[in-house]
Structure formats: structure tokens, C-alpha cells
Design an enzyme around this catalytic site. Structure first.
Site, short mmCIF file in Angstrom:
data_model
loop_
_atom_site.label_atom_id
_atom_site.label_comp_id
_atom_site.label_asym_id
_atom_site.label_seq_id
_atom_site.Cartn_x
_atom_site.Cartn_y
_atom_site.Cartn_z
N HIS A 91 8.62 -10.73 5.55
CA HIS A 91 7.67 -9.76 4.99
C HIS A 91 6.35 -10.50 4.77
O HIS A 91 5.31 -10.04 5.19
CB HIS A 91 8.23 -9.20 3.67
CG HIS A 91 7.33 -8.20 3.00
ND1 HIS A 91 7.76 -7.35 2.02
CD2 HIS A 91 6.01 -7.94 3.12
CE1 HIS A 91 6.76 -6.58 1.60
NE2 HIS A 91 5.69 -6.93 2.24
N GLU A 149 -0.97 -8.89 5.61
CA GLU A 149 -0.36 -10.05 4.95
C GLU A 149 -1.31 -11.25 4.91
O GLU A 149 -1.39 -11.96 3.91
CB GLU A 149 0.96 -10.41 5.64
CG GLU A 149 2.06 -9.39 5.41
CD GLU A 149 2.44 -9.22 3.93
OE1 GLU A 149 2.60 -10.23 3.23
OE2 GLU A 149 2.58 -8.07 3.47
N HIS A 153 -2.60 -12.07 1.27
CA HIS A 153 -1.91 -13.25 0.72
C HIS A 153 -2.38 -14.55 1.35
O HIS A 153 -2.58 -15.55 0.66
CB HIS A 153 -0.40 -13.12 0.93
CG HIS A 153 0.19 -11.90 0.30
ND1 HIS A 153 0.39 -11.78 -1.05
CD2 HIS A 153 0.61 -10.72 0.84
CE1 HIS A 153 0.92 -10.59 -1.33
NE2 HIS A 153 1.06 -9.93 -0.19
O1 U2P Z 1 6.75 -5.40 -4.79
C1 U2P Z 1 5.89 -4.47 -4.20
C2 U2P Z 1 4.75 -5.18 -3.49
O2 U2P Z 1 4.01 -6.01 -4.38
C3 U2P Z 1 3.53 -7.15 -3.69
N1 U2P Z 1 4.08 -8.38 -4.30
C4 U2P Z 1 5.25 -8.34 -4.99
C5 U2P Z 1 5.75 -9.49 -5.57
C6 U2P Z 1 5.04 -10.69 -5.46
O3 U2P Z 1 5.46 -11.73 -5.95
N2 U2P Z 1 3.88 -10.69 -4.74
C7 U2P Z 1 3.37 -9.56 -4.15
O4 U2P Z 1 2.34 -9.59 -3.51
C8 U2P Z 1 3.96 -7.01 -2.25
O5 U2P Z 1 2.89 -6.39 -1.59
P1 U2P Z 1 2.61 -6.45 -0.02
O6 U2P Z 1 2.46 -7.85 0.42
O7 U2P Z 1 3.77 -5.78 0.64
O8 U2P Z 1 1.36 -5.65 0.07
C9 U2P Z 1 5.21 -6.11 -2.40
O9 U2P Z 1 5.55 -5.44 -1.26
#
Ligand code: U2P
Length: 286
Positions: A91, A149, A153
Site C-alpha cells: 500500500h 503515495e 508520504h
Molecule cells: O487509515 C486510513 C488512511 O490513513 C492514512 N494513514 C494511516 C495510518 C498511518 O500510519 N499513516 C497514514 O498515512 C493512509 O492513507 P493513504 O496513504 O491511503 O492515503 C490510510 O489509508
């Protein structure tokens, strides 16, 4: 030349000003820790967020995600007749803070598909999108899963993982080194539409392999996400998400029942009509 003289503040105005400034300061600290909207803004510090504490390798179990698939499109990894995922897929690799919050969209950098062109076969295989929908990027637009992503992130992890290409290489390397699908298979936990496995057994298998506690998330009694956590040198550590939990197993128990399933991935047999509908939709959109 006439000079402007500012009269000295009397002591009661000074004490009111001091109290106001103190309250603003306390509000900012509370927001930063609570992870609210203002906190998010303050945490980002105008593209200068504070340094993160640890990594989460977030894995998804396609068999659970793919149960939601009703229509197919070429970008949906659930719909492949060949090279369908056979275990956990990635993910994301997320830089997180110890209090369970995380920075996001840390630089103005935009995803460049050319940067990862040599990684495409690996990314398609091990980091597929499991839906047809596009995802948000950090610039108010929509884009592919990898774009989301990396911008959300990856840009926050650059002190450790470098820029875009290196971020994806790092994530793939960590994913290959810590092969949770293999660890679970060796412990007897394999994809099945009929078996249910003890949550504690799955957590123990990973604790035994990596001496760290993962975090699991379920949907409808089936494992949906498994998070492995790492120090910044990529040695495993417990997932301590959330300030009021002591380890990942506490979180796992919140979202997963005592016995959980690992739905078959190959069991996604979409009806021919559904596939045809999506193909014609796809063609008409070109
Ligand atoms: O849990 C739902 C969404 O929140 C983001 N998430 C969750 C936990 C964490 O430690 N860090 C984080 O970013 C994720 O968002 P996404 O990357 O999918 O946009 C996760 O799907």
C-alpha cells in the site's frame, strides 16, 4: 525630526497580553499533538515539517480488497487474468511520528512517471492499485496510486529514502526482505475462502520472525491491511500507532475478530459481462 514615543504599557495591559500569548502558544502545542486540521498545517510548517520517527510498511491483502470489485478496468490489479497478486501487495511506505500521526505532502515535488519507468514491472506486480478510481495528489488534482503515495508520504521520507526513484526502490527492497506472505505460509496461514485463523497466531508468527509486533486491520472479519514497522535504519520495531495504545496488537484487536480469514485472491472471478462492460467503458473514454 519629530520622534514617536510609545507610552509604556501599564502592568494590567502587560499581564493581559502575556495571558493571550500564553494561550495561543498552548493552543498550538495542543493542536500539533492532537493532529487536527490546524495541527496538520502547523506540523507541515509551510513545507518544513518536523522530522519523522519511524516507517510503516503498509501491506494490503488483495483477496479482501478485491471482494469489493464490481467492475474492471485495466489499472485494477484485482482484474488480471495473468500475473494476479498471490500474496500481500504494497500500500505504501509511510514515515510516521511516534504519537501515531504522520506528516503528509511535505514538498511541492510532483510525481514523474519517467523516474520509475525502469521499475514498472516490479511496481505493477507488487504495488498494484486495487481499484479503478484515481487518488488525490498533493496539488489539488487526481492521479495514479503511486503518485498519491509518493507525493503524500514519499516526499516526507526524503531525509532517509532520497527522491522519487529511491523511495520506490527502498519500499520494494523492504517488501522483499520482510516477506510476510512467506512467513504466514510457513506457519500454515494461507489464502482460503473456508478457513479462519487465530489473530493471535498470525501476530505471533510475525513476532517470531521479526521480533516486532505488527498492526492488523480487518474488514468484515477478513484481513485487509498488515503494517510492519521499522526504525529509520529499517530494522524492525513494534508498531506503536496511537498515543493511547501500547503496541500494535491492541490496535489489531480493535479492528479484527479473534479468528480472521485470508480470502483467496484467485477467487475473484468477475462475470464476463462485467468485464465487457468495463472494457467498452474504457474504449469509449479514449
Ligand atoms: O487509515 C486510513 C488512511 O490513513 C492514512 N494513514 C494511516 C495510518 C498511518 O500510519 N499513516 C497514514 O498515512 C493512509 O492513507 P493513504 O496513504 O491511503 O492515503 C490510510 O489509508
Amino acid at each position: 525630526m519629530a520622534s514617536l514615543s510609545i507610552p509604556p504599557l501599564n502592568s494590567s495591559i502587560r499581564s493581559v497580553l502575556f495571558t493571550v500569548i500564553l494561550w495561543i502558544g498552548l493552543f498550538c502545542i495542543a493542536e500539533i499533538n492532537a493532529g487536527g486540521d490546524v495541527g496538520e498545517f502547523l506540523r507541515k510548517g509551510g513545507n518544513n515539517p518536523r522530522e519523522f520517527d519511524y516507517f510503516v510498511l503498509a501491506l494490503q491483502w488483495p483477496g479482501t480488497y478485491c471482494r469489493r470489485t464490481r467492475h474492471c478496468c485495466s489499472s485494477n490489479g484485482c482484474c488480471r487474468s495473468t500475473n494476479a497478486p498471490t500474496g500481500f501487495t504494497i500500500h505504501g511506505l509511510w514515515p510516521n511520528y511516534n504519537d501515531g500521526t504522520w506528516p503528509s505532502c511535505c514538498t511541492g515535488k510532483t510525481f514523474d512517471a519517467k523516474e520509475v519507468s525502469t521499475l514498472l514491472s516490479g511496481l505493477n506486480m507488487y504495488w498494484p492499485s486495487l481499484s479503478c478510481g484515481s487518488t488525490s495528489n498533493c496539488h489539488g488534482g487526481k492521479g495514479i496510486f503511486w503518485e498519491h503515495e509518493w507525493e503524500k508520504h514519499g516526499t516526507c521520507a526524503s531525509s532517509v529514502t532520497g527522491e522519487e526513484y529511491n523511495y520506490f526502490v527502498t519500499a520494494l527492497n523492504v517488501y522483499f526482505k520482510y516477506n510476510v506472505t512467506d512467513v504466514l505460509r510457513e506457519a500454515g496461514y494461507v489464502a482460503s475462502d473456508s478457513e479462519k485463523y487465530p489473530l493471535g497466531g498470525i501476530v505471533s508468527a510475525i513476532q517470531n520472525a521479526y521480533h516486532s509486533t505488527p498492526e492488523l486491520q480487518c474488514s468484515g472479519g477478513a484481513l485487509q491491511e498488515l503494517h510492519l514497522c521499522f526504525y529509520k535504519d529499517f530494522t524492525p520495531r513494534d508498531c506503536a500507532a496511537g498515543s493511547n495504545t501500547t503496541n500494535g496488537f491492541v490496535n489489531s484487536k480493535k479492528s479484527c475478530p479473534k479468528y480472521i480469514s485470508l480470502p483467496e485472491i484467485a477467487s475473484l472471478k468477475l462475470g464476463k459481462a462485467e468485464t465487457e462492460v468495463s472494457q467498452s467503458t474504457l474504449l469509449s473514454s479514449i
